[in-house]
Design a protein around this motif. Structure first.
Motif, PDB file in Angstrom:
ATOM      1  N   LEU A  17      40.019  42.866  47.016  1.00 60.84           N
ATOM      2  CA  LEU A  17      39.743  41.704  47.862  1.00 60.84           C
ATOM      3  C   LEU A  17      39.539  40.451  47.016  1.00 60.84           C
ATOM      4  O   LEU A  17      39.918  39.344  47.426  1.00 60.84           O
ATOM      5  CB  LEU A  17      38.495  41.981  48.714  1.00 60.84           C
ATOM      6  N   ASN A  18      38.956  40.626  45.843  1.00 58.52           N
ATOM      7  CA  ASN A  18      38.759  39.493  44.932  1.00 58.52           C
ATOM      8  C   ASN A  18      40.002  39.202  44.096  1.00 58.52           C
ATOM      9  O   ASN A  18      40.188  38.077  43.630  1.00 58.52           O
ATOM     10  CB  ASN A  18      37.576  39.770  44.003  1.00 58.52           C
ATOM     11  N   ASN A  19      40.847  40.218  43.904  1.00 61.23           N
ATOM     12  CA  ASN A  19      42.052  40.050  43.087  1.00 61.23           C
ATOM     13  C   ASN A  19      43.211  40.783  43.756  1.00 61.23           C
ATOM     14  O   ASN A  19      43.428  41.975  43.520  1.00 61.23           O
ATOM     15  CB  ASN A  19      41.826  40.589  41.677  1.00 61.23           C
ATOM     16  N   PRO A  20      43.991  40.112  44.613  1.00 63.91           N
ATOM     17  CA  PRO A  20      45.076  40.772  45.349  1.00 63.91           C
ATOM     18  C   PRO A  20      46.152  41.374  44.463  1.00 63.91           C
ATOM     19  O   PRO A  20      46.955  42.187  44.943  1.00 63.91           O
ATOM     20  CB  PRO A  20      45.655  39.637  46.209  1.00 63.91           C
ATOM     21  N   ALA A  21      46.187  41.019  43.200  1.00 64.71           N
ATOM     22  CA  ALA A  21      47.210  41.580  42.310  1.00 64.71           C
ATOM     23  C   ALA A  21      46.974  43.067  42.026  1.00 64.71           C
ATOM     24  O   ALA A  21      47.898  43.784  41.635  1.00 64.71           O
ATOM     25  CB  ALA A  21      47.240  40.803  40.993  1.00 64.71           C
TER      26      ALA A  21
END
Length: 646
Positions: A100-104
């Protein structure tokens, strides 16, 4: 150690300490023996684990395995192990918070599970089915259901997607809304790249000429305002169409790729997850619109004759196409609607929908604005019926040179009228004795609508006597009854002698003698006897007509009375001959119409809904267009059709 929750907690602590979900049974037994020794003084029940703990632990494990909280592997070998599923649930819940904080970061896949962990730890389900269920639970979740969800066993789902895409691991403690946020975040990350942004924006513009502003607004909202974008798919309208096209174009292009990268797979998975959410919210929006429209139809039907309806009648309401309204909304929706309508007070006034109770215990609903007009109509109907009944009864009593207290005493007469109302007009009696009538009368009739006050119901804050409400004078009934007597009943010398000879002897009894009333004379319709000997088809139609009559004719009334009541509402001619001629013309038109129509109608289809349809077709013909009061005319036609078939 009195419940399985404590054992599961110890299993999770042991798994966390070794940072692995796979626990060797032998190692855990040794741990439990050590734990029991350390905490025996705090919990004496731990004594069972001091010697041979294997048997006691196995009992707990069997229960936990049945619940789905753990899995036993290599059960019959020395390497017997325990898979603590909640360890994976918490582990992958943390992974989703990272994504959620880093979609990658890619989705956790079933292939990410450790080699020695069986794939069965993941409960594989079709993503479309499971996510729809989870969305429903999210919509309906309250404090009680949330608490129940926390106490239920933790699960690790395996989301099965189309096109043989890798199965996504999804922990039960993660909200399905977080999964949707992540899916849209991955799509948003791709569209922020200039080449993809311009390419897909152009595709949408080409396929939707003339909607450039709407498409640009949709694209800008999705990329720059994520929170609004999430909320937008929960609403109805054009947004579903744009979202569907965007997902289709992206999926169409990416499915042509032969060698997928990890990023391509994650994007395709996100597209499918988003399409599932779009389908769910679109269907939900359509159902909500359908429910709103059905409740609007329900409000209109509550304004139609006979104006008062039981709960069972309301549940059987249908729309203009003959489809039941109950089904377009749920029973809970109906209960909520009725509760809101009967409890919502506006400006300190009574609710729009009121309830009243018959002496039989049956409840009815009626719109506030219909109460006073209905009472006026029912009073007029009851007056004719009661006057006729009392006149016939008192004539029979006078003929025997007898009398009853109601003939001479005003209070006894009022009690008799009350008895007549209770048995012959129970709806009117219930309305007159409802707890809301006095408030409604002064609120609607006097305060707001005094010009239409055609019937005075109260005097000095009390309900007027029944004789005044029904405009039934005792002397008038006595006069009418005596007029029917032969002349010699009123000729003094002859009447004295005849009275002495014919008057019934009264027995003397100790104490007060109760008043004895003559049985009511009831007229019965003999039309059924004329149909004897007919074929089975006519018998089936008669049965269907009787069922329809029971639904449409209120308790305490009959077909003739209802027909007369509705006829008085649509036939306003004052000249008696013209009035009779108009009624006969309408009746003749109905008879001719039914002769032609009944041949093409099956007895099984002769329902209330079908009769309403036939009546609606007839009253729209040019012959009946001049009659203005269509609602009472419609009900008159319906009842007359039923009477003809009977």
């Amino acid at each position: 150690m009195t419940n399985t929750l404590n054992m599961l907690t110890l299993l999770k602590l042991f798994a966390n300490r070794q940072n692995h979900a796979h626990i060797l049974f032998a190692e855990f037994c040794a741990y439990m023996q050590y734990y029991a020794q350390r905490h025996l003084h705090e919990n004496p029940e731990l004594v069972v684990f001091l010697k041979n703990p294997e048997t006691q632990i196995q009992k707990y494990l069997d229960t936990l395995e049945t619940e789905g909280s753990i899995m036993i592997v290599n059960a019959d070998s020395v390497k017997k192990g325990i898979i603590v599923i909640s360890f994976y649930v918490e582990k992958y819940a943390n992974r989703y918070r990272e994504i959620l904080n880093n979609p990658a970061i890619p989705y956790p896949l079933i292939t990410d599970l450790p080699a020695q962990t069986p794939l069965e730890v993941a409960d594989r389900q079709q993503a479309s089915v499971l996510l729809s269920q989870l969305f429903d639970e999210t919509q309906d979740e309250d404090a009680a259901s949330a608490l129940s969800k926390e106490k239920s066993p933790l699960k690790l789902y395996g989301l099965v997607l189309p096109k043989d895409l890798p199965i996504i691991l999804f922990p039960s403690i993660t909200s399905v809304n977080i999964l949707l946020d992540i899916a849209m975040a991955k799509i948003r990350q791709m569209l922020r790249k200039e080449e993809y942004h311009d390419y897909f924006l152009k595709k949408l513009r080409v396929t939707n000429p003339g909607k450039d502003i709407s498409i640009k607004s949709f694209f800008t909202q999705f990329i720059q305002r994520p929170t609004e974008a999430i909320e937008s798919i929960r609403s109805s309208g054009e947004i579903f169409y744009f979202w569907g096209q965007l997902c289709f174009f992206i999926r169409q292009d990416y499915e042509k790729v032969k060698d997928y990268t990890q990023e391509d797979i994650a994007l395709l998975q996100s597209i499918y997850l988003t399409e599932i959410a779009l389908s769910y919210y679109k269907n939900k929006s359509q159902k909500e619109n359908q429910k709103t429209a059905a409740l609007r139809v329900l409000e209109q039907l509550l304004d139609n004759p006979p104006y008062y309806f039981s709960k069972e009648t309301i549940q059987g309401f249908t729309d203009s196409k003959g489809n039941r309204l109950l089904g377009q909304y749920s029973e809970k929706d109906l209960a909520d609607f009725l509760h809101a309508k009967t409890t919502a007070f506006a400006d300190d006034n009574l609710p729009d929908l009121l309830t009243f109770k018959l002496h039989t215990g049956e409840y009815y609903y009626i719109n506030k604005d219909k109460v006073i007009p209905l009472i006026i109509r029912l009073c007029a109907d009851a007056r004719d019926t009661i006057k006729s009944n009392l006149t016939k009864e008192w004539f029979a009593i006078y003929k025997r040179f007898d009398s009853i207290p109601a003939m001479n005493d005003k209070k006894a007469y009022e009690r008799r009228l009350e008895q007549e109302l209770l048995t012959r007009a129970p709806i009117l009696y219930a309305l007159l004795h409802s707890n809301f009538l006095s408030l409604l009368y002064y609120e609607v009739v006097i305060s707001k609508d005094s010009a239409k006050n055609t019937l005075n119901l109260f005097g000095d804050g009390k309900l007027l006597p029944y004789s005044e409400l029904l405009m039934l004078s005792r002397s008038e009934i006595i006069t009418d009854a005596k007029i029917l007597l032969p002349f010699w009943y009123t000729t003094p010398p002859i009447s004295w002698i005849a009275g002495f000879m014919l008057r019934p002897r009264k027995r003397k009894k100790k104490g007060a003698e109760p008043e004895v009333e003559t049985a009511h004379v009831q007229l019965q319709d003999e039309s059924d006897n004329a149909l004897t000997g007919k074929n089975d088809r006519r018998k089936e139609f008669r049965s269907a007509a009787e069922v329809a009559e029971k639904r449409l004719v209120p308790p305490g009334s009959d077909m003739d009375r209802e027909l007369t009541s509705y006829m008085n509402q649509w036939n306003h001619l004052l000249d008696k001959k013209l009035r009779i001629d108009l009624t006969e013309d309408v009746n003749s038109l109905i008879r001719d119409y039914m002769r032609k129509t009944i041949k093409n109608v099956k007895s099984s289809n002769f329902t209330v809904e079908r009769i309403h349809e036939l009546a609606g077709i007839l009253i729209r013909t040019s012959a009946l267009q001049k009659i203005k009061d269509k609602d009472p005319l419609h009900m008159y036609v319906v009842l007359y059709m039923i009477r003809l078939v009977k």
